[in-house]
Design an enzyme around this catalytic site. Structure first.
Site, PDB file in Angstrom:
ATOM      1  N   ASP A  48      -5.450 -10.185  -4.280  1.00  0.00           N
ATOM      2  CA  ASP A  48      -4.510  -9.485  -3.419  1.00  0.00           C
ATOM      3  C   ASP A  48      -3.823 -10.534  -2.561  1.00  0.00           C
ATOM      4  O   ASP A  48      -4.488 -11.370  -1.948  1.00  0.00           O
ATOM      5  CB  ASP A  48      -5.277  -8.494  -2.525  1.00  0.00           C
ATOM      6  CG  ASP A  48      -4.545  -7.178  -2.364  1.00  0.00           C
ATOM      7  OD1 ASP A  48      -3.368  -7.225  -1.971  1.00  0.00           O
ATOM      8  OD2 ASP A  48      -5.149  -6.115  -2.620  1.00  0.00           O
TER       9      ASP A  48
ATOM     10  N   ASP B 166       0.734  -7.294  -1.642  1.00  0.00           N
ATOM     11  CA  ASP B 166       0.705  -6.233  -0.644  1.00  0.00           C
ATOM     12  C   ASP B 166       2.080  -6.034   0.000  1.00  0.00           C
ATOM     13  O   ASP B 166       2.700  -7.017   0.437  1.00  0.00           O
ATOM     14  CB  ASP B 166      -0.318  -6.642   0.429  1.00  0.00           C
ATOM     15  CG  ASP B 166      -0.688  -5.505   1.352  1.00  0.00           C
ATOM     16  OD1 ASP B 166      -1.194  -4.489   0.846  1.00  0.00           O
ATOM     17  OD2 ASP B 166      -0.474  -5.627   2.571  1.00  0.00           O
TER      18      ASP B 166
ATOM     19  N   GLU C 290       3.473  -4.342  -4.577  1.00  0.00           N
ATOM     20  CA  GLU C 290       3.406  -3.009  -3.973  1.00  0.00           C
ATOM     21  C   GLU C 290       4.755  -2.729  -3.314  1.00  0.00           C
ATOM     22  O   GLU C 290       5.197  -3.505  -2.472  1.00  0.00           O
ATOM     23  CB  GLU C 290       2.286  -2.957  -2.941  1.00  0.00           C
ATOM     24  CG  GLU C 290       1.990  -1.527  -2.494  1.00  0.00           C
ATOM     25  CD  GLU C 290       1.175  -1.472  -1.203  1.00  0.00           C
ATOM     26  OE1 GLU C 290       0.533  -0.445  -0.973  1.00  0.00           O
ATOM     27  OE2 GLU C 290       1.204  -2.427  -0.414  1.00  0.00           O
TER      28      GLU C 290
ATOM     29  N   HIS D 299      -7.230   2.253  -3.488  1.00  0.00           N
ATOM     30  CA  HIS D 299      -7.970   2.251  -2.219  1.00  0.00           C
ATOM     31  C   HIS D 299      -7.215   2.927  -1.080  1.00  0.00           C
ATOM     32  O   HIS D 299      -7.772   3.091   0.001  1.00  0.00           O
ATOM     33  CB  HIS D 299      -8.310   0.811  -1.837  1.00  0.00           C
ATOM     34  CG  HIS D 299      -7.085   0.015  -1.492  1.00  0.00           C
ATOM     35  ND1 HIS D 299      -6.127  -0.304  -2.425  1.00  0.00           N
ATOM     36  CD2 HIS D 299      -6.642  -0.471  -0.317  1.00  0.00           C
ATOM     37  CE1 HIS D 299      -5.152  -0.964  -1.829  1.00  0.00           C
ATOM     38  NE2 HIS D 299      -5.431  -1.085  -0.553  1.00  0.00           N
ATOM     39  N   ASP D 300      -5.960   3.262  -1.293  1.00  0.00           N
ATOM     40  CA  ASP D 300      -5.175   3.941  -0.252  1.00  0.00           C
ATOM     41  C   ASP D 300      -4.950   5.421  -0.565  1.00  0.00           C
ATOM     42  O   ASP D 300      -4.288   6.117   0.200  1.00  0.00           O
ATOM     43  CB  ASP D 300      -3.783   3.297  -0.122  1.00  0.00           C
ATOM     44  CG  ASP D 300      -3.842   1.879   0.417  1.00  0.00           C
ATOM     45  OD1 ASP D 300      -4.741   1.585   1.224  1.00  0.00           O
ATOM     46  OD2 ASP D 300      -2.966   1.078   0.034  1.00  0.00           O
TER      47      ASP D 300
HETATM   48  C1  GLC Z   1      -0.988  -1.946   1.738  1.00  0.00           C
HETATM   49  C2  GLC Z   1      -2.462  -1.877   1.427  1.00  0.00           C
HETATM   50  C3  GLC Z   1      -3.141  -1.106   2.520  1.00  0.00           C
HETATM   51  C4  GLC Z   1      -2.916  -1.831   3.818  1.00  0.00           C
HETATM   52  C5  GLC Z   1      -1.436  -2.090   4.080  1.00  0.00           C
HETATM   53  C6  GLC Z   1      -1.254  -3.113   5.144  1.00  0.00           C
HETATM   54  O1  GLC Z   1      -0.390  -0.706   1.718  1.00  0.00           O
HETATM   55  O2  GLC Z   1      -2.672  -1.338   0.160  1.00  0.00           O
HETATM   56  O3  GLC Z   1      -4.500  -0.918   2.269  1.00  0.00           O
HETATM   57  O4  GLC Z   1      -3.434  -1.072   4.873  1.00  0.00           O
HETATM   58  O5  GLC Z   1      -0.780  -2.590   2.953  1.00  0.00           O
HETATM   59  O6  GLC Z   1      -1.673  -4.379   4.695  1.00  0.00           O
END
Ligand code: GLC
Ligand code: CA
Length: 548
Positions: A98, A194, A251, A324-325
């Site tokens: 990540d 991320d 992402e 995980h989100d």
């Molecule tokens: C992304 C991650 C999440 C995190 C956010 C801030 O959305 O997947 O888990 O809280 O970024 O880093």
């Protein structure tokens, strides 16, 4: 379509904190992962995406990094990491890290220096203003935090402890690229990036529109997909990514298809895939995602198809139902009631894994792990849940505590973060101590030990799906067309490559459905092989293959 290993791969996401605890402190760790590599190799996945394992004070469970070159103490040390990387490779598993580069922790040395004084060489590594604008943060409250010493505000799109880096500063970019190369030279196989779509901000920092019911302005029009994003990504590609054979997925919440394609266009040399959010944003409420609404199947199909079609020509798509989100897929899109859980988990899996794109399996999804019923906010660990509860329940009295807990149990991020259920022993075999977050009480029946050797289990169904993807090119590269797109019950489609056609029929409901789709060919996989003409049993899903 050009072939590539990452198009043919299946990815397994590990959230290390919740995967396996090797030393009894209640927190998953790297040695815990090493101990379970056989399990993953047996499942047949190609790639492990590790949620962040870097040094972090854990304001956001590792997404707040204080040292990119060190391993979080809770998880072990760099020797453990090197061993994990080596053993994973021996198990034919690649490791994707990540990359959290939109922000760091406020405990990162860069930030500590940044706030020492306005003329410190690191001051400009972050975004400081004498006056804040009206933007709100993703985790609630203002996106700006006042610093008394400097009499300035710094931008944090996420938690206060996650200051945004200033990508306008070439030194920041150099620092990030240098760190990426350091990991690549170690031998890692790629990056999941991320919120990468947020690294370029509109430098005029205008106020954002204030959504109804909100105290703060929406900064996303000026933060997401900003003016220099493609310049930065092309630079990153030139400086780092192009020098290695890497798997990259960015992402990218909040970007419409036409603009998103620019990130992954095969000729633009930026990223290979994106995680998009449209299909997991269809069941929200008045205050963002907090609701217990279900996703409408027609909307879901249309949304998924929109992205798949857009990527067909010269891009690549990623396929996921949870991470995980997100809440657990079987609870959100399937049916976690005892009598349907297994059938519906297989139904979702078959549907997703027969689509076009690279599929992701989130830890425990392959067991049909479910959401958790939170009965008190004290059981919650996620900063987003805790901040939102305080805002919507305690401060603004918009929801009752009971309502909010229902929404958290339905959409909250902690549903995905309860410990991996390895067996029916104490704490689901996750830890010999007290886990940092409660184990789901259904571990007695839902666990890996009960499934690995049962050929009819959800686990072995995933194993079969993964094997099929590795065997049939049509599953990877075939064009996809929806059948009966307006059906609220049926998720059906074809995949075609050369003279081979795959037909997928899946009943996404708990009742029998009838349909008019002509069925021919040989059954490749099914969660119930009994073929009744023009009928599907509850959650029945079948894939058939035929040659012209
Ligand atoms: C992304 C991650 C999440 C995190 C956010 C801030 O959305 O997947 O888990 O809280 O970024 O880093
Ligand atoms: Ca541990």
């Amino acid at each position: 379509m050009k072939k590539a290993w990452w198009k043919e791969a299946v990815v397994y996401q590990i959230y290390p904190r919740s995967f396996a605890d090797s030393n009894g402190d209640g927190i998953g760790d790297l040695r815990g992962i090493i101990e379970h590599l056989d399990y993953l190799e047996n499942l047949g996945v190609d790639v492990i995406w590790l949620s962040p394992v870097y040094a972090s004070p854990n304001a956001d469970n590792g997404y707040d990094i204080s040292d990119y070159y060190a391993i979080m103490e809770d998880f072990g040390n760099m020797d453990d990491f090197d061993e994990l990387l080596q053993k994973a490779h021996e198990h034919h598993l690649k490791i994707v890290m990540d990359l959290v580069a939109n922000h760091t922790s406020d405990e990162h040395q860069w930030f500590i220096n940044s706030k020492k004084s306005k003329d410190n060489p690191y001051h400009d590594y972050y975004i400081w203003k004498d006056q804040p604008n009206n933007w709100g943060s993703v985790f609630g409250g203002s996106a700006w935090q006042y610093d008394e010493n400097l009499n300035q505000y710094y931008l944090h799109n996420f938690a206060i402890k996650q200051p945004d880096l200033n990508w306008e500063n070439p030194k920041v970019r150099e620092g990030i690229y240098k760190m990426m190369k350091w990991w690549c030279d170690k031998g890692i196989d790629g990056f999941r990036m991320d919120v990468i779509s947020m690294i370029s901000k509109d430098q005029s920092f205008p106020d954002g529109p204030v959504p109804e019911g909100s105290e703060y302005g929406d900064g996303t029009p000026y933060v997401v997909d900003g003016p220099r994003i493609h310049e930065f990504l092309q630079e990153m590609n030139h400086e780092v990514l192009s020098k290695y054979d890497l798997f990259t997925v960015g992402e990218a919440p909040g970007i419409p298809v036409d603009r998103a394609l620019k990130y992954v266009d095969g000729d633009r040399h930026e990223l290979e895939m994106l995680f998009t959010f449209d299909h997991v944003s269809l069941d929200g409420g008045e205050y963002g995602k907090w609701s217990d609404k279900r996703t409408d199947l027609v909307d879901l199909k249309k949304t998924l198809m929109k992205w798949i079609k857009a990527c067909e020509k010269n891009a690549w798509n990623s396929l996921y139902l949870d991470n995980h989100d997100q809440p657990r897929a079987v609870s959100r899109f399937g049916d976690d009631r005892e009598e349907y859980r297994e059938m519906s988990a297989k139904c979702l899996a078959l549907t997703l894994h027969m689509m076009r794109g690279t599929p992701y399996v989130y830890q425990g999804e392959e067991l049909g792990m479910t959401n958790y019923q939170f009965t008190s906010i004290d059981e919650c660990r996620d900063i987003e849940e805790i901040n939102t509860y305080k805002d919507l329940v305690d401060d603004r009295h918009i929801y009752t505590g009971e309502q909010m807990l229902r929404y958290i149990s339905s959409k909250g991020r902690d549903n995905a973060r309860t410990p991996m259920q390895w067996n029916d022993h104490d704490q689901a075999g996750f830890s010999s101590g007290t886990p940092w977050i409660n184990v789901n009480p259904n571990y007695k029946t839902i666990n890996a030990a009960a499934q690995v050797d049962d050929e009819n289990s959800i686990y072995n169904f995933y194993k079969e799906l993964i094997k099929l993807r590795h065997t049939y090119d049509v599953i990877v590269y075939g064009d996809m067309e929806l059948l009966e797109p307006d059906s609220h019950e049926l998720f059906a489609f074809t995949r075609t490559l050369g003279d081979q056609t795959l037909t997928v029929l899946a009943n996404w409901t708990d009742h029998e459905v009838t349909h008019n789709i002509p069925v021919s060919g040989q059954i490749l996989i099914a969660n119930d092989e009994e073929l009744i003409p023009h009928k599907l049993k509850p959650y029945q899903a079948i894939a058939l293959i035929s040659n012209k």
